[in-house]
Design an enzyme around this catalytic site. Structure first.
Site, PDB file in Angstrom:
ATOM      1  N   ARG A   1       0.858  -1.182   0.000  1.00 36.78           N
ATOM      2  CA  ARG A   1       0.000   0.000   0.000  1.00 36.78           C
ATOM      3  C   ARG A   1       0.892   1.230   0.000  1.00 36.78           C
ATOM      4  O   ARG A   1       1.479   1.593   1.012  1.00 36.78           O
ATOM      5  CB  ARG A   1      -0.920  -0.012   1.230  1.00 36.78           C
ATOM      6  CG  ARG A   1      -1.922  -1.161   1.230  1.00 36.78           C
ATOM      7  CD  ARG A   1      -2.826  -1.117   0.023  1.00 36.78           C
ATOM      8  NE  ARG A   1      -3.917  -2.085   0.090  1.00 36.78           N
ATOM      9  CZ  ARG A   1      -4.809  -2.256  -0.867  1.00 36.78           C
ATOM     10  NH1 ARG A   1      -4.745  -1.533  -1.995  1.00 36.78           N
ATOM     11  NH2 ARG A   1      -5.776  -3.163  -0.739  1.00 36.78           N
TER      12      ARG A   1
ATOM     13  N   ALA B   1     -10.852  -7.532  -0.371  1.00 33.01           N
ATOM     14  CA  ALA B   1     -11.689  -6.330  -0.380  1.00 33.01           C
ATOM     15  C   ALA B   1     -11.590  -5.654  -1.739  1.00 33.01           C
ATOM     16  O   ALA B   1     -10.647  -5.891  -2.499  1.00 33.01           O
ATOM     17  CB  ALA B   1     -11.250  -5.364   0.724  1.00 33.01           C
TER      18      ALA B   1
ATOM     19  N   GLU C   1     -14.950 -10.218  -5.278  1.00 24.72           N
ATOM     20  CA  GLU C   1     -13.635  -9.953  -4.695  1.00 24.72           C
ATOM     21  C   GLU C   1     -13.033 -11.212  -4.074  1.00 24.72           C
ATOM     22  O   GLU C   1     -11.828 -11.441  -4.179  1.00 24.72           O
ATOM     23  CB  GLU C   1     -13.733  -8.843  -3.651  1.00 24.72           C
ATOM     24  CG  GLU C   1     -14.074  -7.476  -4.213  1.00 24.72           C
ATOM     25  CD  GLU C   1     -13.066  -6.969  -5.232  1.00 24.72           C
ATOM     26  OE1 GLU C   1     -11.873  -7.331  -5.119  1.00 24.72           O
ATOM     27  OE2 GLU C   1     -13.468  -6.220  -6.131  1.00 24.72           O
TER      28      GLU C   1
ATOM     29  N   GLU D   1      -9.486 -12.292  -5.601  1.00 25.81           N
ATOM     30  CA  GLU D   1      -8.285 -12.126  -4.770  1.00 25.81           C
ATOM     31  C   GLU D   1      -7.836 -13.416  -4.087  1.00 25.81           C
ATOM     32  O   GLU D   1      -6.655 -13.558  -3.775  1.00 25.81           O
ATOM     33  CB  GLU D   1      -8.516 -11.034  -3.727  1.00 25.81           C
ATOM     34  CG  GLU D   1      -8.690  -9.654  -4.345  1.00 25.81           C
ATOM     35  CD  GLU D   1      -8.520  -8.529  -3.328  1.00 25.81           C
ATOM     36  OE1 GLU D   1      -8.508  -8.804  -2.118  1.00 25.81           O
ATOM     37  OE2 GLU D   1      -8.395  -7.366  -3.761  1.00 25.81           O
TER      38      GLU D   1
ATOM     39  N   GLU E   1      -1.293  -6.159  -6.969  1.00 22.44           N
ATOM     40  CA  GLU E   1      -1.893  -7.461  -6.693  1.00 22.44           C
ATOM     41  C   GLU E   1      -1.030  -8.617  -7.187  1.00 22.44           C
ATOM     42  O   GLU E   1      -1.158  -9.742  -6.695  1.00 22.44           O
ATOM     43  CB  GLU E   1      -3.288  -7.540  -7.330  1.00 22.44           C
ATOM     44  CG  GLU E   1      -4.290  -6.587  -6.682  1.00 22.44           C
ATOM     45  CD  GLU E   1      -5.674  -6.724  -7.273  1.00 22.44           C
ATOM     46  OE1 GLU E   1      -5.824  -7.474  -8.270  1.00 22.44           O
ATOM     47  OE2 GLU E   1      -6.603  -6.094  -6.753  1.00 22.44           O
TER      48      GLU E   1
END
Length: 210
Positions: A72, A84, A101, A105, A152
């Protein structure tokens, strides 16, 4: 002894005399509102305009939670999180977004869904609202894994016992908002009325009607 008073958040909207949007990004924007205060003065309030998000605390039959780590950039950290994502489509059913999601993910599908909790992530500076779901009866999703890009592509995945996540949260070692809120809410629900007492997956969500 002071009497107990039940409390809950209530809708309220103060008068806005002017509203401008000095910045518009790909997903969010920044708005400046001139808001009339109770004494009649007018004050500027800057905040992020956000479409809203969903998050999923996926709990397997061994009491482990599916988590992932992701870089992040604003906080210059790689954080452990629960799956999320944004509510990309206005008015989208948040349950459908959460299912998407979890598939994208974590490549997981779930047979049982509940609303774990709803939260405003930073109401002093953003209108972002997040609905955190509890997903159980987990299984591997069918088909190919979703192609990931950018941050990701560097994700790590794990399944961690809930008790270990609670320890990490309280030790300050896990700081992602949805992770912290979701883990502590799940621990509280487990110790309280039980998970079957949680709201149904399509419970009303006034912050983001669908």
């Amino acid at each position: 002894m002071e009497a107990y008073v039940a409390i809950k958040d209530t809708p309220q909207e103060w008068q806005v005399t002017e509203s401008v949007t000095p910045f518009e990004g790909a997903k969010t924007s920044v708005r400046t509102d001139s808001v009339v205060m109770p004494d009649g003065s007018v004050a500027g309030r800057d905040y992020q305009v956000h479409p809203g998000s969903v998050a999923v605390l996926a709990l397997d039959d061994q009491g482990r939670v599916a988590v992932l780590s992701q870089y992040r950039h604003p906080v210059r950290r790689k954080l452990w999180e629960i799956p999320a994502g944004l509510l990309d489509v206005p008015g989208e059913n948040p349950l459908h977004a959460a299912q998407r999601e979890l598939y994208e993910e974590a490549h997981i599908k779930a047979g049982d869904w509940r609303v774990l909790t709803d939260v405003y992530t930073s109401p002093g500076g953003s209108d972002e609202a997040v609905r955190i779901f509890l997903a159980r009866d987990l299984s591997e999703a069918e088909g190919e894994r979703y192609e990931v890009l950018d941050e990701e592509a560097d994700m790590e995945h794990a399944r961690v016992p809930l008790a270990e996540l609670v320890k990490g949260v309280l030790a300050g070692e896990l700081q992602n908002n949805c992770m912290v809120v979701g883990v502590l809410a799940l621990a509280a629900a487990t110790a309280g009325e039980g998970l079957d007492a949680l709201r149904p997956a399509e419970a009303p969500w006034p912050a983001r009607p669908f």
